[in-house]
Enzyme design. Structure first.
Site, PDB file in Angstrom:
ATOM      1  N   HIS A  25       0.966  -6.311   3.156  1.00 55.43           N
ATOM      2  CA  HIS A  25       0.350  -7.035   1.893  1.00 55.43           C
ATOM      3  C   HIS A  25       1.142  -6.542   0.735  1.00 55.43           C
ATOM      4  O   HIS A  25       1.892  -7.583  -0.147  1.00 55.43           O
ATOM      5  CB  HIS A  25      -1.080  -6.400   1.448  1.00 55.43           C
ATOM      6  CG  HIS A  25      -1.694  -7.007   0.358  1.00 55.43           C
ATOM      7  ND1 HIS A  25      -2.695  -8.054   0.365  1.00 55.43           N
ATOM      8  CD2 HIS A  25      -1.499  -6.923  -0.907  1.00 55.43           C
ATOM      9  CE1 HIS A  25      -2.711  -8.328  -0.838  1.00 55.43           C
ATOM     10  NE2 HIS A  25      -2.275  -7.927  -1.777  1.00 55.43           N
ATOM     11  N   GLU A  26       1.640  -5.474   0.234  1.00 56.54           N
ATOM     12  CA  GLU A  26       2.527  -5.110  -0.954  1.00 56.54           C
ATOM     13  C   GLU A  26       3.854  -5.553  -0.602  1.00 56.54           C
ATOM     14  O   GLU A  26       4.405  -6.029  -1.526  1.00 56.54           O
ATOM     15  CB  GLU A  26       2.124  -3.501  -0.864  1.00 56.54           C
ATOM     16  CG  GLU A  26       1.182  -3.129  -1.600  1.00 56.54           C
ATOM     17  CD  GLU A  26       0.660  -3.679  -2.700  1.00 56.54           C
ATOM     18  OE1 GLU A  26       1.775  -3.870  -3.572  1.00 56.54           O
ATOM     19  OE2 GLU A  26      -0.376  -3.806  -2.932  1.00 56.54           O
ATOM     20  N   HIS A  29       4.200  -9.112  -1.502  1.00 52.46           N
ATOM     21  CA  HIS A  29       4.471  -9.185  -3.060  1.00 52.46           C
ATOM     22  C   HIS A  29       5.810  -9.216  -3.541  1.00 52.46           C
ATOM     23  O   HIS A  29       6.459  -9.861  -4.147  1.00 52.46           O
ATOM     24  CB  HIS A  29       3.522  -8.230  -3.607  1.00 52.46           C
ATOM     25  CG  HIS A  29       2.102  -8.414  -3.721  1.00 52.46           C
ATOM     26  ND1 HIS A  29       1.611  -9.728  -4.129  1.00 52.46           N
ATOM     27  CD2 HIS A  29       1.089  -7.617  -3.448  1.00 52.46           C
ATOM     28  CE1 HIS A  29       0.130  -9.711  -4.022  1.00 52.46           C
ATOM     29  NE2 HIS A  29      -0.319  -8.392  -3.736  1.00 52.46           N
TER      30      HIS A  29
END
Length: 230
Positions: A25-26, A29
């Protein structure tokens, strides 16, 4: 409260899958920010799946462990990947794209997990019929895959909650300006108390679980659709 060996192994698997999914998820980003012109995450060495670059002691390990032990929805967060909105080519719209890249990565992981589970179903059934695989091994394979789908859907929709600093807040900010935008930014300092109230106070004292209802309606519904017929 006692836990069987199988229950403890299941909890450990859940926490490990949540940690991995939060890392992806990170990284998503940071990758989206890079595609939009900001190299901050890449320069900081954060565009990697190496857990040492991302894990947060509380958010990545303790929080999902406690939530798994309590038996509720399990989510976690890794150390946020840094990015500089001023370096984005189109800051206002690109900031939304960067924010949504995280939940999108979880949605893709859930879809991938569901696909692998569907592809594995018939071979596992055949292997069980011939005795090539034990029921315990097959059970753990299915548990891992279904848990991977579940935790990613929970991470996706939890992060879409429009509360700073969750990703959903960036979508709300896109539609705000001036004093309204500033007031919404100030809300960030109350994010943790609000989450504690929503997660624990309302369910335990009032018997009302708005987050659980929301996750059942979103993550739960999509989970059933993805695994329909499995």
């Amino acid at each position: 409260m006692g836990y069987s060996v199988n229950a403890l192994v299941s909890i450990a698997i859940t926490v490990a899958l949540v940690m991995f999914s939060a890392i992806v998820h990170e990284v998503a980003h940071g990758w989206a920010a890079l595609r939009c012109g900001d190299t901050t995450a890449r320069d900081a060495g954060r565009l990697t799946l190496d857990p040492r670059a991302h894990l947060d002691g509380f958010g990545s390990i303790l929080l999902p462990l406690v939530m798994a032990l309590l038996g509720g929805p399990v989510f976690a967060f890794a150390r946020p990947v840094p990015y500089n909105p001023n370096r984005l080519r189109h800051p206002r719209t690109d900031e939304v794209l960067v924010a949504l890249a995280g939940p999108a990565s979880n949605l893709l992981q859930a879809a991938l997990g569901a696909l692998v589970l569907r592809l594995a179903w018939d071979p596992l059934a055949a292997a069980l019929a011939t005795g090539a695989v034990s029921y315990q091994v097959a059970g753990w394979i299915l548990t891992i895959l279904s848990t991977y789908v579940s935790v990613n859907l929970v991470l996706c929709f939890f992060n879409l909650v429009p509360l700073p600093p969750l990703d959903g807040s960036k979508v709300v900010l896109f539609f705000l300006s001036g004093k309204a935008r500033a007031a919404y930014y100030r809300l960030q300092q109350y994010a943790m108390p609000i989450l504690i109230v929503v997660l624990y106070v309302l369910p335990s004292l009032l018997g009302f679980d708005p987050l659980g209802i929301y996750l059942d309606w979103t993550a739960g519904t999509l989970y059933d659709l993805l695994l329909l017929g499995v």
